[in-house]
Design a protein around this motif. Structure first.
Motif, PDB file in Angstrom:
ATOM      1  N   GLY A 166     -20.809 -68.761  85.173  1.00 53.97           N
ATOM      2  CA  GLY A 166     -20.175 -69.013  86.246  1.00 53.97           C
ATOM      3  C   GLY A 166     -18.921 -68.856  86.523  1.00 53.97           C
ATOM      4  O   GLY A 166     -18.103 -68.588  85.667  1.00 53.97           O
ATOM      5  N   SER A 167     -18.324 -68.901  87.725  1.00 54.81           N
ATOM      6  CA  SER A 167     -16.959 -68.416  88.107  1.00 54.81           C
ATOM      7  C   SER A 167     -16.067 -69.725  88.036  1.00 54.81           C
ATOM      8  O   SER A 167     -15.104 -69.714  88.078  1.00 54.81           O
ATOM      9  CB  SER A 167     -16.968 -67.872  89.295  1.00 54.81           C
ATOM     10  N   GLU A 168     -16.761 -70.981  88.058  1.00 50.72           N
ATOM     11  CA  GLU A 168     -16.176 -72.252  87.952  1.00 50.72           C
ATOM     12  C   GLU A 168     -16.497 -73.234  87.118  1.00 50.72           C
ATOM     13  O   GLU A 168     -15.788 -73.990  86.515  1.00 50.72           O
ATOM     14  CB  GLU A 168     -16.333 -73.086  89.388  1.00 50.72           C
ATOM     15  N   THR A 169     -17.718 -72.823  86.408  1.00 50.66           N
ATOM     16  CA  THR A 169     -18.313 -73.697  85.268  1.00 50.66           C
ATOM     17  C   THR A 169     -19.089 -72.801  84.527  1.00 50.66           C
ATOM     18  O   THR A 169     -20.059 -72.058  84.994  1.00 50.66           O
ATOM     19  CB  THR A 169     -18.827 -75.117  85.636  1.00 50.66           C
ATOM     20  N   ALA A 170     -19.288 -72.958  83.168  1.00 50.53           N
ATOM     21  CA  ALA A 170     -19.948 -72.038  82.364  1.00 50.53           C
ATOM     22  C   ALA A 170     -21.305 -72.477  82.579  1.00 50.53           C
ATOM     23  O   ALA A 170     -22.333 -71.857  82.149  1.00 50.53           O
ATOM     24  CB  ALA A 170     -19.530 -72.389  80.830  1.00 50.53           C
ATOM     25  N   ASN A 171     -21.665 -73.915  83.153  1.00 54.05           N
ATOM     26  CA  ASN A 171     -22.994 -74.244  83.138  1.00 54.05           C
ATOM     27  C   ASN A 171     -23.552 -74.036  84.568  1.00 54.05           C
ATOM     28  O   ASN A 171     -24.153 -74.945  85.225  1.00 54.05           O
ATOM     29  CB  ASN A 171     -23.281 -75.582  82.667  1.00 54.05           C
ATOM     30  N   ASP A 172     -23.309 -73.019  85.249  1.00 54.53           N
ATOM     31  CA  ASP A 172     -23.450 -72.543  86.627  1.00 54.53           C
ATOM     32  C   ASP A 172     -24.923 -72.288  86.725  1.00 54.53           C
ATOM     33  O   ASP A 172     -25.514 -71.319  86.069  1.00 54.53           O
ATOM     34  CB  ASP A 172     -22.769 -71.573  87.233  1.00 54.53           C
ATOM     35  N   PRO A 173     -25.788 -73.010  87.635  1.00 54.70           N
ATOM     36  CA  PRO A 173     -27.259 -72.893  87.909  1.00 54.70           C
ATOM     37  C   PRO A 173     -27.474 -71.558  88.357  1.00 54.70           C
ATOM     38  O   PRO A 173     -28.901 -71.320  88.291  1.00 54.70           O
ATOM     39  CB  PRO A 173     -27.721 -74.018  88.258  1.00 54.70           C
ATOM     40  N   THR A 174     -26.739 -70.906  89.083  1.00 50.17           N
ATOM     41  CA  THR A 174     -27.008 -69.763  89.846  1.00 50.17           C
ATOM     42  C   THR A 174     -26.711 -68.447  89.107  1.00 50.17           C
ATOM     43  O   THR A 174     -27.114 -67.362  89.568  1.00 50.17           O
ATOM     44  CB  THR A 174     -26.329 -69.799  91.029  1.00 50.17           C
ATOM     45  N   ILE A 175     -25.895 -68.571  87.976  1.00 52.56           N
ATOM     46  CA  ILE A 175     -25.390 -67.410  87.338  1.00 52.56           C
ATOM     47  C   ILE A 175     -25.565 -67.755  85.660  1.00 52.56           C
ATOM     48  O   ILE A 175     -25.037 -68.822  85.032  1.00 52.56           O
ATOM     49  CB  ILE A 175     -23.977 -67.189  87.383  1.00 52.56           C
ATOM     50  N   PHE A 232     -17.788 -72.766  75.605  1.00 50.70           N
ATOM     51  CA  PHE A 232     -17.117 -72.747  76.894  1.00 50.70           C
ATOM     52  C   PHE A 232     -17.323 -74.169  77.593  1.00 50.70           C
ATOM     53  O   PHE A 232     -16.494 -74.624  78.389  1.00 50.70           O
ATOM     54  CB  PHE A 232     -17.515 -71.546  77.739  1.00 50.70           C
ATOM     55  N   MET A 233     -18.394 -74.703  77.534  1.00 48.39           N
ATOM     56  CA  MET A 233     -18.945 -75.770  77.994  1.00 48.39           C
ATOM     57  C   MET A 233     -17.833 -76.876  77.469  1.00 48.39           C
ATOM     58  O   MET A 233     -17.602 -78.067  78.534  1.00 48.39           O
ATOM     59  CB  MET A 233     -20.177 -76.162  77.823  1.00 48.39           C
ATOM     60  N   LEU A 234     -17.616 -77.106  76.332  1.00 48.08           N
ATOM     61  CA  LEU A 234     -16.621 -77.992  75.579  1.00 48.08           C
ATOM     62  C   LEU A 234     -15.277 -77.822  76.340  1.00 48.08           C
ATOM     63  O   LEU A 234     -14.627 -78.787  76.547  1.00 48.08           O
ATOM     64  CB  LEU A 234     -16.403 -77.650  74.078  1.00 48.08           C
ATOM     65  N   ALA A 235     -14.659 -76.591  76.533  1.00 47.72           N
ATOM     66  CA  ALA A 235     -13.696 -76.438  77.137  1.00 47.72           C
ATOM     67  C   ALA A 235     -13.599 -76.982  78.700  1.00 47.72           C
ATOM     68  O   ALA A 235     -12.638 -77.682  79.355  1.00 47.72           O
ATOM     69  CB  ALA A 235     -13.368 -75.113  77.096  1.00 47.72           C
ATOM     70  N   ASP A 236     -14.678 -76.674  79.517  1.00 53.50           N
ATOM     71  CA  ASP A 236     -14.823 -77.121  80.680  1.00 53.50           C
ATOM     72  C   ASP A 236     -14.869 -78.719  80.669  1.00 53.50           C
ATOM     73  O   ASP A 236     -14.619 -79.443  81.638  1.00 53.50           O
ATOM     74  CB  ASP A 236     -16.296 -76.777  81.320  1.00 53.50           C
ATOM     75  N   LEU A 286      -5.060 -65.319  73.668  1.00 55.12           N
ATOM     76  CA  LEU A 286      -4.117 -66.247  72.514  1.00 55.12           C
ATOM     77  C   LEU A 286      -3.145 -67.034  72.851  1.00 55.12           C
ATOM     78  O   LEU A 286      -2.899 -68.055  72.478  1.00 55.12           O
ATOM     79  CB  LEU A 286      -3.917 -65.583  71.376  1.00 55.12           C
ATOM     80  N   ASP A 287      -2.439 -66.728  73.890  1.00 60.82           N
ATOM     81  CA  ASP A 287      -1.393 -67.952  74.305  1.00 60.82           C
ATOM     82  C   ASP A 287      -1.793 -68.693  75.631  1.00 60.82           C
ATOM     83  O   ASP A 287      -0.918 -69.081  76.573  1.00 60.82           O
ATOM     84  CB  ASP A 287      -0.021 -66.694  74.578  1.00 60.82           C
ATOM     85  N   THR A 288      -3.022 -68.928  75.705  1.00 58.48           N
ATOM     86  CA  THR A 288      -3.474 -69.838  76.924  1.00 58.48           C
ATOM     87  C   THR A 288      -3.873 -71.164  76.399  1.00 58.48           C
ATOM     88  O   THR A 288      -4.106 -71.461  75.229  1.00 58.48           O
ATOM     89  CB  THR A 288      -4.665 -69.063  77.564  1.00 58.48           C
ATOM     90  N   ASP A 289      -4.406 -71.956  77.311  1.00 56.79           N
ATOM     91  CA  ASP A 289      -5.057 -73.169  77.061  1.00 56.79           C
ATOM     92  C   ASP A 289      -6.432 -73.010  76.346  1.00 56.79           C
ATOM     93  O   ASP A 289      -6.958 -74.033  75.855  1.00 56.79           O
ATOM     94  CB  ASP A 289      -5.023 -73.920  78.324  1.00 56.79           C
ATOM     95  N   GLY A 309     -10.953 -87.114  77.358  1.00 53.00           N
ATOM     96  CA  GLY A 309      -9.664 -87.772  77.222  1.00 53.00           C
ATOM     97  C   GLY A 309      -8.578 -86.639  76.831  1.00 53.00           C
ATOM     98  O   GLY A 309      -7.424 -86.999  76.433  1.00 53.00           O
ATOM     99  N   ARG A 310      -8.925 -85.481  76.939  1.00 54.26           N
ATOM    100  CA  ARG A 310      -7.943 -84.554  76.484  1.00 54.26           C
ATOM    101  C   ARG A 310      -7.577 -83.955  77.879  1.00 54.26           C
ATOM    102  O   ARG A 310      -8.079 -84.252  78.944  1.00 54.26           O
ATOM    103  CB  ARG A 310      -8.523 -83.163  75.668  1.00 54.26           C
ATOM    104  N   LYS A 311      -6.682 -83.043  77.652  1.00 58.05           N
ATOM    105  CA  LYS A 311      -5.732 -82.400  79.028  1.00 58.05           C
ATOM    106  C   LYS A 311      -6.846 -81.463  79.610  1.00 58.05           C
ATOM    107  O   LYS A 311      -7.293 -80.730  78.678  1.00 58.05           O
ATOM    108  CB  LYS A 311      -4.692 -81.644  78.626  1.00 58.05           C
ATOM    109  N   LYS A 312      -6.992 -81.508  80.693  1.00 58.34           N
ATOM    110  CA  LYS A 312      -7.829 -80.439  81.433  1.00 58.34           C
ATOM    111  C   LYS A 312      -7.384 -78.890  81.136  1.00 58.34           C
ATOM    112  O   LYS A 312      -6.337 -78.536  81.233  1.00 58.34           O
ATOM    113  CB  LYS A 312      -7.654 -80.643  82.849  1.00 58.34           C
ATOM    114  N   ILE A 313      -8.251 -78.244  80.854  1.00 63.02           N
ATOM    115  CA  ILE A 313      -8.090 -77.038  80.327  1.00 63.02           C
ATOM    116  C   ILE A 313      -8.487 -76.120  81.441  1.00 63.02           C
ATOM    117  O   ILE A 313      -9.482 -75.747  81.880  1.00 63.02           O
ATOM    118  CB  ILE A 313      -9.195 -76.363  78.967  1.00 63.02           C
TER     119      ILE A 313
END
Length: 883
Positions: free
Chosen positions: A513-522, A452-456, A478-481, A462-466
Motif C-alpha cells: 500500500g501507499s499509506e500502509t503495508a497492510n492495504d486491503p486493495t494492494i 514493514f507492518m512493525l514500522a507502521d 540507511l539515514d532514514t527513520d 509507544g515509540r516515535k511514529k516512523i
C-alpha cells in the motif's frame, strides 16, 4: 533429490562425535560434574537439547511445564569434538575441504589445534580447505567446534549496537542470524539451541561443479520449452576438459545429451538452449500432474575420466505474480498464474515442524506435505522467523505439487543495519537463493514477515511514529527513520533478480500500500481483525477480505491425545491450569479463546468438552473465511480476493495454536472443514441476517432469513451438477420444503459462480430457525459438495433431549471401513474418532476421508476410514453432554 552426487565425498558416518559443556557457571547444581565429562553424541547432525534429552539430563519440554526447567541450556557454551582418520585417497587431491552445511550459530572450529573457521550465521554453509591441517594418511585428526551461548552473545551485541525493537519475544534475537523462533513465539517455547545441526564432512577434488542452474522458458501455447543451463566450477583449472549435460524425463528416458569443451572460466553457459518439444509440465496440486526432469552435468577430462557429477531436478513451468486493475473494485490483483492459468491460492503458513531441527526426518516431511495435499492445499508459505527449508521439504513439495512462498529469514523485527550485519545478510541471501532456485515448487521469494507492518505500528507500541514514503523503492534508506528498507528493497531483491530472475520477489508480507503495508486493495495482507486487534466475530470475515490474505487464524486445542501429553497430571487437566497455559503461548490467548467460545457456544468447563468446543470454534471460523473469500474469485477482472493462506498449517511442539494439524501430525477437526472448502467443487450459503445477535444494542427481531447460494469450481473444466435443498425448522421441529431443489446448474471452470437467492416457502415465520442443507450432485447422484447453514449463535439453540446419532460400521474395502451416520434431528459438529485406549491403537493414526460433519434428519451419511483395526468408533457433537 536436488543434490550433488560426487565420488570424492567422505561422509560423517565414520566420525566419532562427542560433546561436553564448555563452561559450568549456569549449570544447575548436581549436573556440573556430569556435563564436564565427554558424552558420545546420540545422533549427528546434532543440537545440544537433543543430546541432553537423550542423556536424561534435561526433561522433555513437550511435557508439562518442563520448558521452564531447561532455560539454562541456552546460556551455556558447548563443545563438540570428533576424531577421524585422514583418508588415504584424499591426500592425492589438490583440494581437501571441510564442509559444514549449517552451524547453530556462534561457532569456532579448530582442526588439530589450529583455528580454521568462525561462524556467526546458521544459514550460511562453510567450506574450508584443510589439506595443510590434516595429519598423514590413516592418522587420527581432532576437530573441535565450540558453540558460544547465543543468549550471552546477544547481550554482548546489544551492548555494542544498542537495543532493538521487537513485536515478538526477546529483542536480542535481531542482532544475530539465527532462527528467530528459537527465542519463543506465540505458538512455541523458548529453546535457544546450538550445535552442528546440519552435516559436516570432508570433500576432495581437483575441480568440481559447485552449482548447476537450470532456466526454463515455456512457449505460450505449451508446444515447446527452451532449457538453458549455467554451470559453475570451483577449484583448479583443468586442461582438455569438457562438460557433458543430459536431460532425463521422469520415466527415465533421455530427452537430450550434449558434450562440449570448456574454457578456464568458472561459469559455463550452455552454448545453445535445449528445445524440448511437447514438454510435460509441472502443475500445482489439483491443476495437473507434477512432472519433473533431471539435469545432470558431468565434468570430464579426455572425454572419459569423470572429475565430478552434479544433478538437479526441475520442472518445466512458468509462475508469475499478476497485479492488474479490477473491473469494479479499487486497487490491483495479487494473483498467481501458473503456466498461463490464473489460480486461487489455497494455502497454509508453515513454521518449522520441530524445535530440534536435526530430529526432522525425511519421512516426517513427506507426511506433513501429504497432509497438505489431502487438505486440498496448493501452497505453503514458509514464514520468515524459521529456517530456509530443507532439501527433503522441497523434494516433497516438488513431487506432490505444493507451491512454496518462501520468506527470507526475517520476522517482526527492527533489524540492525550496520555494515557487518548487512554483509552477513547478503552472503546468507546468496547462499540460500542459489540452493533453492531450481525448485519446481518455488513460486515466490519474499523479504520477510511483518517488518514493514512493525514500522507502521511503531507509535502504537509507544515509540516515535516512523515517517517514510511507502512508494519509495529506490532509496537511499540507511539515514532514514526506516533504514531496514536497505535489506528488503535493495539487498534481497538484487540477489533474487541476479540469481533467480524467473522467481517473483515481494519485499515483505504484508506489503504493497501507499499509506500502509497492510492495504486491503494492494498486495497481500495479514488479516487479524478477528482474534487479535478488534477481535471481531469470525462471521464478519466476508467484509474483512483483501486482494490476497496471507495470514489469518483462529485458535483451537490440539487432539485430546496431544493435550494429555502436555497435561500428564490429573490435577492439571482443566482449561485454566498452569500446564495448559504453559502450552498456549499467545499473550492473552486464554482470554480470547474463552470470549469467542462464550459468544458462540454453550460449553462446560470439563477439559474434554472445552477442547472439543475450541476445535469446533476453529473449524467454523476457517469455514466462514474460506467460503467467503473464494466467492470473491469470480474470473478475470473480478479477482477481488485471489488467495487465502491460513495461519497456521503446522505446529512446532504440542501446543494450543492456530494450526489445523497438531505437532504429532494429528488433524484437528478444522482440517476437514478446510478440505471441503478447498475441494475442486465447493458450495456456500449466505444467510441474511447472518445471525440472531444483538447488534448495536438493538435486538434483531421480525426478520425472516433469506439465503443466497454460490459455488466454486477449482478444476480446469466446467462442471454440470444438480442442486438439492433440504431444510429443517428447529422451532417447529418440522421439515421445510424449498421449491428450488432439483435445479440443474453449470459451474464455470476456475472461479466462483453465483447460484442466486432461494425463494422462501410461505411456511417460514419470524420464529423460524432454519437449518438449510445444500448439495451439488453429479449425473450419477454422487455428492460433489455439501454444506449445512445454521441460525446463530449456537448458544441460543436448543436440541431435544432425545437427539440421537446412530452409528453403524461395515467393511468397505480390504483397508477401509464405512461408517454410516443417521440422526433424528439436525446435529452440529459431529466429530468421529477411534477408541485409542485399546492395545497398541495409539500408534495407528486413522485416515478419515471426511469428518466434523453436520447431520440432517432422515439423511444417511457414509464416511470411510482407513487404519481402524477394529477399534470402536466414538462420536462427539455440539452440546451432546447436555442432552
Amino acid at each position: 533429490m536436488s543434490v550433488s552426487r560426487r565420488s570424492h565425498f567422505f561422509p560423517q558416518s565414520s566420525w566419532k562425535w562427542r560433546l561436553s559443556s564448555s563452561n559450568s557457571s549456569v549449570i544447575p547444581g548436581g549436573l556440573e560434574s556430569k556435563l564436564e565429562d565427554w558424552h558420545a553424541c546420540h545422533a549427528f547432525p546434532s543440537v545440544i537439547h537433543q543430546e541432553l534429552l537423550h542423556l536424561s539430563l534435561i526433561p522433555d519440554a513437550n511435557v508439562g511445564e518442563n520448558e521452564r526447567l531447561i532455560q539454562w541450556v541456552g546460556k551455556c557454551d558447548w563443545e563438540y569434538c570428533c576424531t577421524f582418520t585422514t583418508p588415504d585417497p584424499a591426500l592425492a587431491s589438490e583440494h581437501i575441504e571441510l564442509v559444514c552445511e549449517g552451524l547453530d550459530t556462534f561457532a569456532t572450529a579448530t582442526l588439530n589445534g589450529q583455528q580454521i573457521l568462525q561462524s556467526d550465521n546458521m544459514f550460511i554453509p562453510y567450506r574450508v580447505d584443510v589439506k595443510s591441517h590434516l595429519r598423514a594418511a590413516e592418522q587420527e585428526n581432532e576437530l573441535i567446534i565450540i558453540f558460544e551461548s547465543a543468549v550471552k552473545k546477544g547481550e554482548q551485541l546489544e551492548q555494542e549496537y544498542g537495543a532493538r525493537f521487537s513485536m515478538m519475544r526477546d529483542k536480542k534475537r535481531m542482532h544475530m542470524r539465527k532462527a528467530q523462533y528459537h527465542w519463543g513465539w506465540d505458538w512455541g517455547p523458548v529453546m535457544v539451541t546450538s550445535g552442528p545441526y546440519m552435516p559436516v564432512y570432508l570433500e576432495t577434488y581437483t575441480s568440481r561443479i559447485s552449482d548447476l542452474h537450470v532456466i526454463t522458458k515455456l512457449a505460450d501455447d505449451h508446444s515447446y520449452a527452451e532449457i538453458n543451463c549455467e554451470v559453475t566450477l570451483s577449484g583448479s583449472p583443468v586442461r582438455d576438459a569438457s562438460l557433458e549435460l543430459s536431460l532425463i524425463d521422469q520415466a527415465g528416458s533421455t530427452v537430450s545429451q550434449t558434450t562440449f569443451p570448456i574454457s578456464a572460466s568458472s561459469t559455463i553457459k550452455l552454448p545453445t538452449p535445449i528445445t524440448v518439444a511437447s514438454p510435460k509440465l509441472w502443475w500445482p496440486h489439483l491443476q495437473g500432474a507434477q512432472h519433473l526432469y533431471t539435469a545432470t552435468a558431468r565434468l570430464l577430462i579426455s572425454s572419459s575420466t569423470v572429475l565430478d557429477t552434479h544433478s538437479t531436478r526441475f520442472g518445466i513451468r512458468t509462475i508469475t505474480l499478476i497485479q492488474r486493475p479490477l473491473d469494479s473494485a479499487p486497487g490491483r490483483t495479487f494473483l498467481f498464474n501458473v503456466n498461463g492459468r490464473d489460480i486461487f491460492i489455497q494455502g497454509g503458513d508453515w513454521i518449522p515442524c520441530d524445535m530440534l531441527l536435526p530430529s526432522i526426518s525425511r519421512s516426517r516431511y513427506y507426511s506433513w506435505i501429504r497432509l497438505a495435499q489431502r487438505c486440498n492445499l496448493n501452497m505453503l508459505r514458509i514464514w520468515g522467523g524459521g529456517i530456509y527449508e530443507s532439501e527433503d521439504f522441497f523434494d516433497a513439495c516438488d513431487e506432490l505439487g505444493i507451491l512454496v512462498w518462501h520468506d527470507y529469514a526475517f520476522a517482526c523485527g527492527d533489524y540492525p543495519t550496520h555494515p557487518s550485519f548487512l554483509e552477513n545478510v547478503h552472503e546468507e541471501a546468496e547462499a540460500q537463493t542459489r540452493r533453492l532456485r531450481n525448485r519446481a515448487s518455488l513460486a515466490l521469494l519474499c523479504g520477510g514477515n511483518e517488518d514493514f507492518m512493525l514500522a507502521d505500528w511503531a507509535h502504537e507500541f509507544g515509540r516515535k511514529k516512523i515517517e517514510y514514503d511507502h512508494d519509495d523503492t529506490e532509496g537511499p534508506f540507511l539515514d532514514t527513520d526506516f533504514p531496514q528498507r536497505e535489506i528488503y528493497l535493495k539487498i534481497l531483491p538484487k540477489v533474487a533478480k541476479y540469481l533467480a530472475p524467473s522467481i517473483p520477489y515481494w519485499p515483505n508480507s504484508p506489503w504493497g500500500g501507499s499509506e500502509t503495508a497492510n492495504d486491503p486493495t494492494i498486495g497481500d495482507t495479514h488479516m487479524w481483525e478477528v482474534w487479535h486487534l478488534k477481535q471481531l466475530p469470525y462471521q464478519q470475515y466476508k467484509n474483512l477480505s483483501s486482494r490476497f490474505v496471507s495470514e489469518f487464524g483462529m485458535h483451537g486445542y490440539p487432539d485430546m491425545r496431544t493435550v494429555l501429553i502436555f497435561a500428564p497430571n490429573e490435577e492439571d487437566r482443566h482449561p485454566q491450569s498452569k500446564a495448559i497455559d504453559c502450552h498456549n503461548k499467545g499473550h492473552g490467548a486464554e482470554i480470547r479463546i474463552a470470549r469467542y467460545l462464550a459468544e458462540n457456544f454453550r460449553y462446560s468447563n470439563k477439559l474434554e468438552d472445552f477442547v472439543y468446543c475450541s476445535q469446533l470454534l476453529q473449524s467454523e471460523a476457517y469455514g466462514y473465511a474460506l467460503r467467503d473469500w473464494k466467492r470473491k474469485f469470480g474470473g478475470k477482472g473480478k479477482e477481488e480476493c485471489a488467495g487465502a493462506i491460513i495461519w497456521q498449517f503446522n505446529d512446532v511442539y504440542p501446543v494450543t495454536s492456530w494450526a489445523f494439524i497438531d505437532y504429532y501430525l494429528r488433524p484437528k477437526p478444522a482440517f476437514y472443514t478446510i478440505a471441503r472448502a478447498f475441494a475442486p467443487v465447493s458450495i456456500g450459503i449466505e444467510r441474511k441476517p447472518w445471525s440472531r445477535w444483538i447488534d448495536e444494542d438493538k435486538p434483531r427481531e421480525g426478520e425472516i432469513p433469506h439465503f443466497k447460494l454460490f459455488a466454486h469450481n477449482t478444476s480446469v473444466e466446467e462442471v454440470k451438477a444438480k442442486l438439492k435443498i433440504e431444510a429443517w425448522d428447529m422451532h417447529t421441529q418440522k421439515k421445510i420444503d424449498f421449491a428450488e431443489g432439483g435445479r440443474d446448474i453449470i459451474l464455470t471452470a476456475g472461479c466462483n459462480t453465483e447460484l442466486g437467492e432461494l425463494g422462501n416457502p410461505e411456511s417460514l415465520t419470524e420464529e423460524s430457525l432454519v437449518v438449510l442443507c445444500a448439495k451439488l450432485l453429479d449425473s450419477d447422484g454422487k455428492v460433489l459438495s455439501r454444506i449445512v447453514n445454521w441460525p446463530e449463535p449456537y448458544r441460543y439453540l436448543r436440541w431435544p433431549k432425545d437427539t440421537k446419532v446412530q452409528v453403524n460400521v461395515s467393511k468397505d474395502e480390504p483397508d477401509w471401513d464405512a461408517v454410516t451416520l443417521e440422526a433424528n434431528f439436525p446435529v452440529k459438529g459431529c466429530f468421529l474418532s477411534l477408541d485409542h485406549t485399546q492395545d497398541g491403537a495409539d500408534a495407528l493414526e486413522p485416515i478419515w476421508e471426511d469428518n466434523m460433519l453436520d447431520l440432517m434428519p432422515g439423511e444417511r451419511l457414509i464416511v470411510r476410514v482407513k487404519e481402524r483395526h477394529d477399534r470402536a468408533v466414538q462420536i462427539r457433537f455440539l452440546n451432546d453432554w447436555e442432552l
